[in-house]
Design a protein around this motif. Structure first.
Motif, PDB file in Angstrom:
ATOM      1  N   GLY A   1       0.796  -1.395   0.018  1.00  0.00           N
ATOM      2  CA  GLY A   1       0.102   0.136  -0.075  1.00  0.00           C
ATOM      3  C   GLY A   1       0.826   1.345  -0.015  1.00  0.00           C
ATOM      4  O   GLY A   1       0.346   2.322  -0.082  1.00  0.00           O
ATOM      5  N   GLY A   2       2.285   1.047   0.307  1.00  0.00           N
ATOM      6  CA  GLY A   2       3.062   2.326   0.202  1.00  0.00           C
ATOM      7  C   GLY A   2       2.546   3.513   1.602  1.00  0.00           C
ATOM      8  O   GLY A   2       1.640   3.149   2.413  1.00  0.00           O
ATOM      9  N   VAL A   3       3.411   4.575   1.503  1.00  0.00           N
ATOM     10  CA  VAL A   3       2.747   5.526   2.371  1.00  0.00           C
ATOM     11  C   VAL A   3       1.520   6.199   2.286  1.00  0.00           C
ATOM     12  O   VAL A   3       0.877   6.593   3.222  1.00  0.00           O
ATOM     13  N   GLY A   4       0.916   5.907   1.081  1.00  0.00           N
ATOM     14  CA  GLY A   4      -0.496   6.204   0.857  1.00  0.00           C
ATOM     15  C   GLY A   4      -1.410   5.522   1.900  1.00  0.00           C
ATOM     16  O   GLY A   4      -2.508   6.099   2.330  1.00  0.00           O
TER      17      GLY A   4
ATOM     18  N   VAL B   1      -1.311   7.587   5.118  1.00  0.00           N
ATOM     19  CA  VAL B   1      -1.742   8.584   4.886  1.00  0.00           C
ATOM     20  C   VAL B   1      -3.626   8.345   5.296  1.00  0.00           C
ATOM     21  O   VAL B   1      -4.090   9.232   5.944  1.00  0.00           O
ATOM     22  N   ARG B   2      -4.036   7.342   4.676  1.00  0.00           N
ATOM     23  CA  ARG B   2      -5.204   7.131   4.700  1.00  0.00           C
ATOM     24  C   ARG B   2      -5.865   6.817   6.029  1.00  0.00           C
ATOM     25  O   ARG B   2      -6.998   7.009   6.301  1.00  0.00           O
TER      26      ARG B   2
ATOM     27  N   SER C   1      -5.976  10.289   7.485  1.00  0.00           N
ATOM     28  CA  SER C   1      -7.174  11.355   6.864  1.00  0.00           C
ATOM     29  C   SER C   1      -8.479  10.566   6.788  1.00  0.00           C
ATOM     30  O   SER C   1      -9.355  11.526   6.873  1.00  0.00           O
TER      31      SER C   1
ATOM     32  N   THR D   1      -3.660   6.081  -4.225  1.00  0.00           N
ATOM     33  CA  THR D   1      -2.171   5.997  -4.775  1.00  0.00           C
ATOM     34  C   THR D   1      -1.604   5.584  -3.177  1.00  0.00           C
ATOM     35  O   THR D   1      -1.873   5.477  -2.294  1.00  0.00           O
TER      36      THR D   1
ATOM     37  N   HIS E   1       1.152   7.032  -2.806  1.00  0.00           N
ATOM     38  CA  HIS E   1       2.382   7.949  -2.407  1.00  0.00           C
ATOM     39  C   HIS E   1       1.795   8.755  -1.450  1.00  0.00           C
ATOM     40  O   HIS E   1       0.678   8.804  -0.850  1.00  0.00           O
TER      41      HIS E   1
END
Lengths: 149, 368
Positions: free
Chosen positions: A134-137, A140-141, A144, B247, B249
């Protein structure tokens, strides 16, 4: 004349409350009753841990307002996460679609909040594998999204 | 290839180009707007617009009428016109807002502009000949929070606004005093100013401020990006269907259309990314546009490695350079020409990207 004081109490006054059309959190659908505990326990009993994971994440009551329902789902999800062995984590994550990966990340972070014996180390392994997909995204979710685990 | 220009160490809040792209207006993260002229040996500072009291949040340069509009945290907007001596003269615009102005955009015909603000409203401003001043009309409902981004439809009559209440809305911005009534289009038939024609939540999971919005060249599609690292496109010609891409990112801060189906988005990841729509209208990731390799400071020699181990008890050197041209978040992306766009960010750099040469240098890249 107004006096210059060091008081900062005025900063705590919510001036927006007198505004008629304030931003309000949207009412959640509320209908989600959370995952079916018996079903998940049965799946775990049959050794179908990955199926149990998918099922528990799909029925996650993220938008639910009832804290009891959310806590039950959290405990159940953690039980599933901790029952999957370290060497199976990667395969399990590979079977999830991207939306479920995001849901899983939310539960991993919630899991860090209530550590039990050995759980944090195991969750860190989960975190590593989910991060690879999933990566940093995905992180972040967790921060957020208002519909949280 | 890509050109890199540096404007000091302070962040560039936003930038805008004049019509022939020889002059540049940018704000160095304070109350000033600097006008630069491009010359063979760098940039020459022509003028400093310092009418604002607080930080400038938005700049837009109308190409044909050659007017600059700026808005700032001091709740004011100024329209700047150039005198015969080349100096810029401000005209105050009464926005009638009680919070900071956050973004500003000229309409395509340059007879109106729109200002978004923290007062949860959009001021649509136009010039009133009779009184010889700019007047503003408010769009208030159903905005519930700060308007963070705006864009005009090519027909000059519709606005799209992104907001901190996690929603994107399309409004009618038709001012009946100065223009003809609009024809019904795919976005709807109602025309009076402020009618909300469409509303899209940023995410079904709730959350993610909208950072930037953009109408496609045809005007039927709206693209936006949110703080949940997502890129979304809504298509009015397909019944307002939304395609979302979450995404992997860091969140994006600015987006533009570079083709009928191509979007460039850039933000906290410091590198512009190309996203595109396939034949079914689904978004997909096309390419990372910045493939710069990190410059190794003096190479990673064995000697350096052991020196570092000895001094700091770790292998890494103090080299903190990122493997991208921008060394900090990109906050503003602007279209420069048909095949060029510019980005500016918190590292004080302005980078001009050429899509034609990028297409040639990146295998399989095609702007659709």
């Amino acid at each position: 004349m107004s006096k210059n004081t060091s008081s900062s109490a005025f900063r705590k006054i919510d001036v927006d409350q007198y505004n008629e059309d304030n931003f309000k959190e949207e009412e959640g659908d509320g209908g989600t009753a959370g995952p079916d505990e018996n079903e998940i326990i049965t799946l775990l009993g049959q050794g179908k841990n990955v199926e149990a994971l998918i099922s528990v994440l799909k029925s996650a009551p993220l938008g639910c307002k009832n804290q009891q329902v959310k806590d039950n789902a959290l405990n159940l999800t953690l039980k599933v996460l901790l029952s999957i062995k370290s060497n199976q984590i990667e395969d399990a994550v590979a079977k999830l679609d991207r939306d479920l990966v995001d849901v899983l990340m939310k539960y991993i972070y919630r899991g860090f909040e209530i550590p039990s014996e050995g759980s944090s180390g195991h969750l860190l392994l989960w975190h590593e594998k989910v991060y690879n997909v999933g990566g940093v995204g995905s992180i972040v979710r967790v921060l957020s999204d208002s519909k949280q685990a | 290839m890509t050109e890199t220009h540096s404007f000091g160490v302070s962040p560039i809040t936003c930038h805008a180009w004049n019509k022939d792209r020889t002059q540049l207006a940018l704000s160095p993260n304070n109350n000033e707007v600097h006008i630069y002229q491009r010359s063979s040996n760098g940039w020459k500072l022509l003028d400093i617009l310092n009418q604002h009291d607080l930080r400038v949040m938005g700049i837009d340069w109308a190409p044909n009428t050659n007017r600059i509009v700026t808005c700032a945290v001091d709740r004011n907007a100024y329209v700047w016109t150039q005198g015969d001596d080349g100096k810029w003269k401000p005209t105050l615009v009464l926005l009638r807002i009680n919070r900071a102005a956050t973004c500003v955009k000229w309409s395509p015909l340059e007879n109106k502009f729109a200002v978004g603000s923290g007062a949860r409203l959009i001021s649509v401003c136009y010039f009133e000949e009779e009184n010889d001043w700019w007047v503003s009309k408010h769009i208030k409902r159903p905005l519930r929070s700060t308007v963070t981004a705006l864009d005009w439809h090519p027909n000059n009559l519709l606005l799209v606004a992104g907001s901190a209440d996690y929603k994107v809305r399309v409004f009618s911005a038709y001012v009946k005093d100065i223009e003809e009534a609009p024809q019904p289009g795919p976005w709807g038939t109602k025309s009076s100013l402020g009618t909300a024609l469409a509303e899209f939540p940023n995410s079904p999971n709730g959350g993610g401020w909208v950072h930037s919005v953009a109408f496609s060249q045809c005007g039927n599609k709206v693209c936006w990006i949110g703080h949940d690292s997502s890129v979304c496109v809504a298509d009015a010609s397909k019944g307002n269907t939304v395609t979302r891409l979450r995404t992997e990112h860091l969140p994006f801060l600015s987006c533009i259309w570079v083709g009928p189906n191509s979007i460039v988005a850039a933000g906290h990841s410091c590198s512009p990314m190309l996203y595109a729509l396939d034949d079914n209208g689904q978004l997909y990731f096309a390419s990372k546009l910045d493939n710069t390799q990190r410059k190794e400071a003096g190479g990673l020699s064995a000697m350096r490695k052991f020196q570092s181990l000895d001094r700091q008890a770790r292998i890494e050197t103090t080299d903190t350079a990122l493997d991208s041209i921008h060394q900090n978040a990109i906050t503003c992306v602007r279209k420069l020409r048909e095949d060029k766009f510019s980005t500016s960010g918190l590292d004080g750099q302005l980078v001009i990207w050429d899509l034609k040469t990028l297409e040639n240098s990146i295998a399989g890249l095609k702007i659709v």
